[in-house]
Design a protein around this motif. Structure first.
Motif, PDB file in Angstrom:
ATOM      1  N   MET A   1     -33.212 -25.754  20.325  1.00 42.06           N
ATOM      2  CA  MET A   1     -31.861 -26.252  20.455  1.00 42.06           C
ATOM      3  C   MET A   1     -31.039 -25.277  21.282  1.00 42.06           C
ATOM      4  SD  MET A   1     -30.964 -27.789  16.703  1.00 42.06           S
ATOM      5  CE  MET A   1     -31.893 -26.623  15.728  1.00 42.06           C
ATOM      6  N   GLN A   2     -30.188 -25.837  22.106  1.00 38.42           N
ATOM      7  CA  GLN A   2     -29.325 -25.033  22.956  1.00 38.42           C
ATOM      8  C   GLN A   2     -27.905 -25.018  22.394  1.00 38.42           C
ATOM      9  OE1 GLN A   2     -30.056 -23.288  25.588  1.00 38.42           O
ATOM     10  NE2 GLN A   2     -32.104 -24.026  26.084  1.00 38.42           N
ATOM     11  N   VAL A   3     -27.275 -23.869  22.444  1.00 36.93           N
ATOM     12  CA  VAL A   3     -25.856 -23.754  22.129  1.00 36.93           C
ATOM     13  C   VAL A   3     -25.156 -23.444  23.449  1.00 36.93           C
ATOM     14  CG1 VAL A   3     -24.089 -22.465  20.889  1.00 36.93           C
ATOM     15  CG2 VAL A   3     -26.275 -22.958  19.786  1.00 36.93           C
ATOM     16  N   TYR A   4     -24.101 -24.208  23.768  1.00 35.11           N
ATOM     17  CA  TYR A   4     -23.418 -24.065  25.043  1.00 35.11           C
ATOM     18  C   TYR A   4     -22.103 -23.321  24.897  1.00 35.11           C
ATOM     19  CZ  TYR A   4     -26.897 -27.262  26.761  1.00 35.11           C
ATOM     20  OH  TYR A   4     -28.088 -27.824  27.110  1.00 35.11           O
ATOM     21  N   ASN A   5     -21.704 -22.677  25.973  1.00 38.70           N
ATOM     22  CA  ASN A   5     -20.444 -21.929  25.963  1.00 38.70           C
ATOM     23  C   ASN A   5     -19.277 -22.882  26.223  1.00 38.70           C
ATOM     24  OD1 ASN A   5     -21.014 -22.424  28.660  1.00 38.70           O
ATOM     25  ND2 ASN A   5     -20.148 -20.490  29.365  1.00 38.70           N
ATOM     26  N   ARG A   6     -19.116 -23.811  25.321  1.00 36.61           N
ATOM     27  CA  ARG A   6     -18.052 -24.804  25.394  1.00 36.61           C
ATOM     28  C   ARG A   6     -17.489 -25.062  23.996  1.00 36.61           C
ATOM     29  NH1 ARG A   6     -18.540 -23.864  29.983  1.00 36.61           N
ATOM     30  NH2 ARG A   6     -19.010 -25.240  31.713  1.00 36.61           N
ATOM     31  N   SER A   7     -16.248 -25.456  23.974  1.00 33.71           N
ATOM     32  CA  SER A   7     -15.649 -26.057  22.788  1.00 33.71           C
ATOM     33  C   SER A   7     -15.589 -27.545  23.065  1.00 33.71           C
ATOM     34  CB  SER A   7     -14.234 -25.514  22.563  1.00 33.71           C
ATOM     35  OG  SER A   7     -14.267 -24.143  22.257  1.00 33.71           O
ATOM     36  N   ALA A   8     -15.196 -28.331  22.084  1.00 41.77           N
ATOM     37  CA  ALA A   8     -15.093 -29.770  22.291  1.00 41.77           C
ATOM     38  C   ALA A   8     -13.866 -30.303  21.574  1.00 41.77           C
ATOM     39  CB  ALA A   8     -16.347 -30.464  21.782  1.00 41.77           C
ATOM     40  N   ILE A   9     -13.249 -31.279  22.211  1.00 47.49           N
ATOM     41  CA  ILE A   9     -12.151 -32.007  21.598  1.00 47.49           C
ATOM     42  C   ILE A   9     -12.592 -33.460  21.510  1.00 47.49           C
ATOM     43  CG2 ILE A   9      -9.746 -32.741  21.785  1.00 47.49           C
ATOM     44  CD1 ILE A   9      -9.273 -30.182  23.476  1.00 47.49           C
ATOM     45  N   THR A  10     -12.617 -33.982  20.309  1.00 47.94           N
ATOM     46  CA  THR A  10     -13.025 -35.365  20.084  1.00 47.94           C
ATOM     47  C   THR A  10     -11.778 -36.168  19.717  1.00 47.94           C
ATOM     48  OG1 THR A  10     -15.189 -34.647  19.333  1.00 47.94           O
ATOM     49  CG2 THR A  10     -14.513 -36.864  18.711  1.00 47.94           C
ATOM     50  N   VAL A  11     -11.610 -37.313  20.383  1.00 47.80           N
ATOM     51  CA  VAL A  11     -10.442 -38.153  20.129  1.00 47.80           C
ATOM     52  C   VAL A  11     -10.870 -39.582  19.815  1.00 47.80           C
ATOM     53  CG1 VAL A  11      -8.888 -36.783  21.573  1.00 47.80           C
ATOM     54  CG2 VAL A  11     -10.067 -38.722  22.562  1.00 47.80           C
ATOM     55  N   ARG A  12     -10.037 -40.217  18.999  1.00 43.40           N
ATOM     56  CA  ARG A  12     -10.222 -41.629  18.659  1.00 43.40           C
ATOM     57  C   ARG A  12      -8.827 -42.247  18.586  1.00 43.40           C
ATOM     58  NH1 ARG A  12     -10.460 -43.916  13.780  1.00 43.40           N
ATOM     59  NH2 ARG A  12     -10.776 -41.917  12.765  1.00 43.40           N
ATOM     60  N   PRO A  13      -8.644 -43.401  19.230  1.00 42.64           N
ATOM     61  CA  PRO A  13      -7.316 -44.018  19.247  1.00 42.64           C
ATOM     62  C   PRO A  13      -6.816 -44.426  17.869  1.00 42.64           C
ATOM     63  CG  PRO A  13      -8.680 -44.949  20.964  1.00 42.64           C
ATOM     64  CD  PRO A  13      -9.583 -44.117  20.098  1.00 42.64           C
ATOM     65  N   LYS A  14      -5.490 -44.397  17.734  1.00 45.64           N
ATOM     66  CA  LYS A  14      -4.782 -44.926  16.566  1.00 45.64           C
ATOM     67  C   LYS A  14      -4.155 -46.268  16.966  1.00 45.64           C
ATOM     68  CE  LYS A  14      -3.360 -40.475  14.572  1.00 45.64           C
ATOM     69  NZ  LYS A  14      -2.180 -39.645  14.232  1.00 45.64           N
ATOM     70  N   GLN A  15      -3.525 -46.913  16.018  1.00 44.63           N
ATOM     71  CA  GLN A  15      -2.952 -48.246  16.239  1.00 44.63           C
ATOM     72  C   GLN A  15      -1.960 -48.319  17.410  1.00 44.63           C
ATOM     73  OE1 GLN A  15      -4.108 -51.013  14.462  1.00 44.63           O
ATOM     74  NE2 GLN A  15      -3.045 -52.064  16.131  1.00 44.63           N
ATOM     75  N   PRO A  16      -1.086 -47.334  17.640  1.00 45.38           N
ATOM     76  CA  PRO A  16      -0.166 -47.451  18.784  1.00 45.38           C
ATOM     77  C   PRO A  16      -0.875 -47.596  20.129  1.00 45.38           C
ATOM     78  CG  PRO A  16       0.647 -45.805  17.271  1.00 45.38           C
ATOM     79  CD  PRO A  16      -0.745 -46.175  16.792  1.00 45.38           C
ATOM     80  N   PHE A  17      -2.028 -46.957  20.294  1.00 42.35           N
ATOM     81  CA  PHE A  17      -2.807 -47.123  21.524  1.00 42.35           C
ATOM     82  C   PHE A  17      -3.294 -48.564  21.643  1.00 42.35           C
ATOM     83  CE2 PHE A  17      -6.820 -47.056  23.896  1.00 42.35           C
ATOM     84  CZ  PHE A  17      -6.443 -46.376  25.045  1.00 42.35           C
ATOM     85  N   VAL A  18      -3.800 -49.105  20.543  1.00 45.72           N
ATOM     86  CA  VAL A  18      -4.278 -50.493  20.529  1.00 45.72           C
ATOM     87  C   VAL A  18      -3.110 -51.448  20.791  1.00 45.72           C
ATOM     88  CG1 VAL A  18      -5.395 -52.274  19.128  1.00 45.72           C
ATOM     89  CG2 VAL A  18      -6.187 -49.907  18.984  1.00 45.72           C
ATOM     90  N   ASP A  19      -1.970 -51.181  20.198  1.00 46.62           N
ATOM     91  CA  ASP A  19      -0.786 -52.018  20.427  1.00 46.62           C
ATOM     92  C   ASP A  19      -0.391 -52.003  21.898  1.00 46.62           C
ATOM     93  OD1 ASP A  19      -0.776 -52.530  17.711  1.00 46.62           O
ATOM     94  OD2 ASP A  19       0.852 -51.106  17.282  1.00 46.62           O
ATOM     95  N   TRP A  20      -0.460 -50.842  22.538  1.00 46.57           N
ATOM     96  CA  TRP A  20      -0.115 -50.725  23.956  1.00 46.57           C
ATOM     97  C   TRP A  20      -1.043 -51.579  24.812  1.00 46.57           C
ATOM     98  CZ3 TRP A  20      -3.471 -48.176  27.503  1.00 46.57           C
ATOM     99  CH2 TRP A  20      -2.985 -48.115  28.821  1.00 46.57           C
ATOM    100  N   ILE A  21      -2.346 -51.460  24.610  1.00 44.11           N
ATOM    101  CA  ILE A  21      -3.282 -52.240  25.430  1.00 44.11           C
ATOM    102  C   ILE A  21      -3.138 -53.726  25.125  1.00 44.11           C
ATOM    103  CG2 ILE A  21      -5.351 -52.068  23.983  1.00 44.11           C
ATOM    104  CD1 ILE A  21      -5.225 -51.848  27.807  1.00 44.11           C
TER     105      ILE A  21
END
Length: 109
Positions: A1-21
């Protein structure tokens, strides 16, 4: 297994995003079920301060999320700030990235 020199930001929309689209496409409304899958963005591994870390990248992430659904920037929200980002998205920060796959890492683009 490889470990990378990165952090990560994980996002998931909430209802206001769905309302906008949905306001842009009322003929084919989406539900939150469509958005149960999250998106993850790799970032530099400067993880000393999680609040500072998300604030460094939130505009780019916000714009990527908007563009992924609607490319006409004239229809994007007038305010793209951290408060709106937090209202529109759940986010989680990971301080390191480990690859569990045996396949070679490559870019599709």
């Amino acid at each position: 297994m490889q470990v990378y020199n990165r952090s990560a930001i994980t996002v998931r929309p909430k209802q206001p995003f769905v309302d906008w689209i949905n306001a842009l496409t009322p003929e084919s409304p989406l539900t939150m079920d469509k958005f149960q899958v999250s998106n993850t963005y790799l970032t530099n591994p400067d993880f000393d301060n999680p609040d500072k870390h998300i604030k460094k990248y939130f505009i780019e992430i916000f714009e990527e999320q908007l563009e992924g659904m609607w490319t006409d920037e004239n229809d994007w929200p007038q305010t793209i700030d951290f408060t709106t980002f937090c209202e529109w998205f759940h986010y989680e920060i990971s301080d390191w990235v480990q690859d569990l796959s045996k396949k070679k890492l490559k870019s599709d683009f």
